[in-house]
Design a protein around this motif. Structure first.
Motif, short mmCIF file in Angstrom:
data_model
loop_
_atom_site.label_atom_id
_atom_site.label_comp_id
_atom_site.label_asym_id
_atom_site.label_seq_id
_atom_site.Cartn_x
_atom_site.Cartn_y
_atom_site.Cartn_z
N UNK A 197 0.85 -1.18 0.00
CA UNK A 197 0.00 0.00 0.00
C UNK A 197 0.89 1.23 0.00
N UNK A 198 0.54 2.22 -0.82
CA UNK A 198 1.32 3.45 -0.89
C UNK A 198 0.50 4.59 -1.45
N UNK A 199 1.14 5.74 -1.55
CA UNK A 199 0.47 6.96 -2.03
C UNK A 199 1.05 7.35 -3.38
N UNK A 200 0.20 7.78 -4.28
CA UNK A 200 0.63 8.17 -5.63
C UNK A 200 1.30 9.54 -5.57
N UNK A 201 2.51 9.62 -6.15
CA UNK A 201 3.24 10.88 -6.16
C UNK A 201 3.28 11.53 -7.54
N UNK A 202 3.18 10.72 -8.61
CA UNK A 202 3.24 11.26 -9.97
C UNK A 202 2.40 10.44 -10.91
N UNK A 203 1.87 11.10 -11.96
CA UNK A 203 1.09 10.43 -13.00
C UNK A 203 1.72 10.71 -14.36
N UNK A 204 1.70 9.70 -15.23
CA UNK A 204 2.09 9.88 -16.62
C UNK A 204 0.90 9.47 -17.47
N UNK A 205 0.15 10.46 -17.97
CA UNK A 205 -1.10 10.17 -18.66
C UNK A 205 -0.88 9.68 -20.09
N UNK A 206 0.28 9.94 -20.70
CA UNK A 206 0.48 9.52 -22.09
C UNK A 206 0.65 8.01 -22.20
N UNK A 207 1.13 7.34 -21.13
CA UNK A 207 1.25 5.88 -21.19
C UNK A 207 0.56 5.20 -20.00
N UNK A 208 -0.30 5.90 -19.28
CA UNK A 208 -1.13 5.37 -18.20
C UNK A 208 -0.33 4.71 -17.09
N UNK A 209 0.77 5.35 -16.67
CA UNK A 209 1.55 4.81 -15.57
C UNK A 209 1.55 5.78 -14.40
N UNK A 210 1.81 5.23 -13.21
CA UNK A 210 1.86 6.03 -11.98
C UNK A 210 3.12 5.68 -11.20
N UNK A 211 3.56 6.61 -10.36
CA UNK A 211 4.67 6.34 -9.44
C UNK A 211 4.09 6.36 -8.04
N UNK A 212 4.31 5.26 -7.30
CA UNK A 212 3.82 5.12 -5.94
C UNK A 212 5.01 5.28 -5.00
#
Length: 161
Positions: free
Chosen positions: A59-74
């Motif tokens: 479990x973690x918190x999202x810090x960044x989003x990359x909408x062009x390739x639908x990825x997230x950094x937790x």
């Protein structure tokens, strides 16, 4: 005239000029050369649970989003080692832990109070605001207090850097 009507624009033929991506990372683009941005079910500051992959169940918190390739950094999840060369002579190289992106389909919103992962739903409240909520618990995610807390934390992080 009929040739113009039957002409199709193929997005894969036009590589994105704005985003500097590797050949295998190139995504489809709009006719104005901007990348096609996908809608995501999560936002920055959301608490999520990983539902697949090497770190499943964390479990973690999202810090960044990359909408062009639908990825997230937790935060503190999916850490990869990066070997850094020395910048100056006499300075030693180092090994740094870096958070790598995870595809958004591999994360699910998580309720801290109920300790359960759930899919997201959308509803309109009495005052006319559209909010996201967890389907299992009915807990509203997009409240004004949550956003104020996320913005405050983000400003504190910028000042500390």
């Amino acid at each position: 005239m009929t040739d113009i009507l039957h002409m199709q624009v193929n997005f894969a033929d036009k590589p994105c000029l704005i985003m500097k991506l590797k050949r295998w990372e190139r995504k489809e683009c709009k006719p104005n050369s901007l990348p096609v941005l996908h809608k995501l079910h999560v936002k920055v500051g959301d608490t999520v649970k990983l539902i697949s992959g090497k770190e499943k169940g964390k479990i973690g918190e999202i810090t960044r989003l990359f909408r062009h390739n639908s990825t997230v950094i937790v935060k503190d999840i999916n850490l990869k080692t990066k070997h850094m060369k020395s910048r100056e002579q006499g300075e030693p190289g180092q090994i740094v832990k870096v958070e790598a992106p995870i595809h958004s389909s591999n994360v699910m919103l998580y309720s801290k109070e109920q300790k359960v992962a759930s899919r997201v739903g959308h509803k309109i409240l009495e005052d006319g605001t559209r909010v996201r909520y967890l389907l299992k618990t009915g807990e509203v995610i997009d409240s004004a207090e949550n956003w104020k807390k996320v913005i405050k934390d983000r400003n504190n992080d910028k000042k500390s850097d």
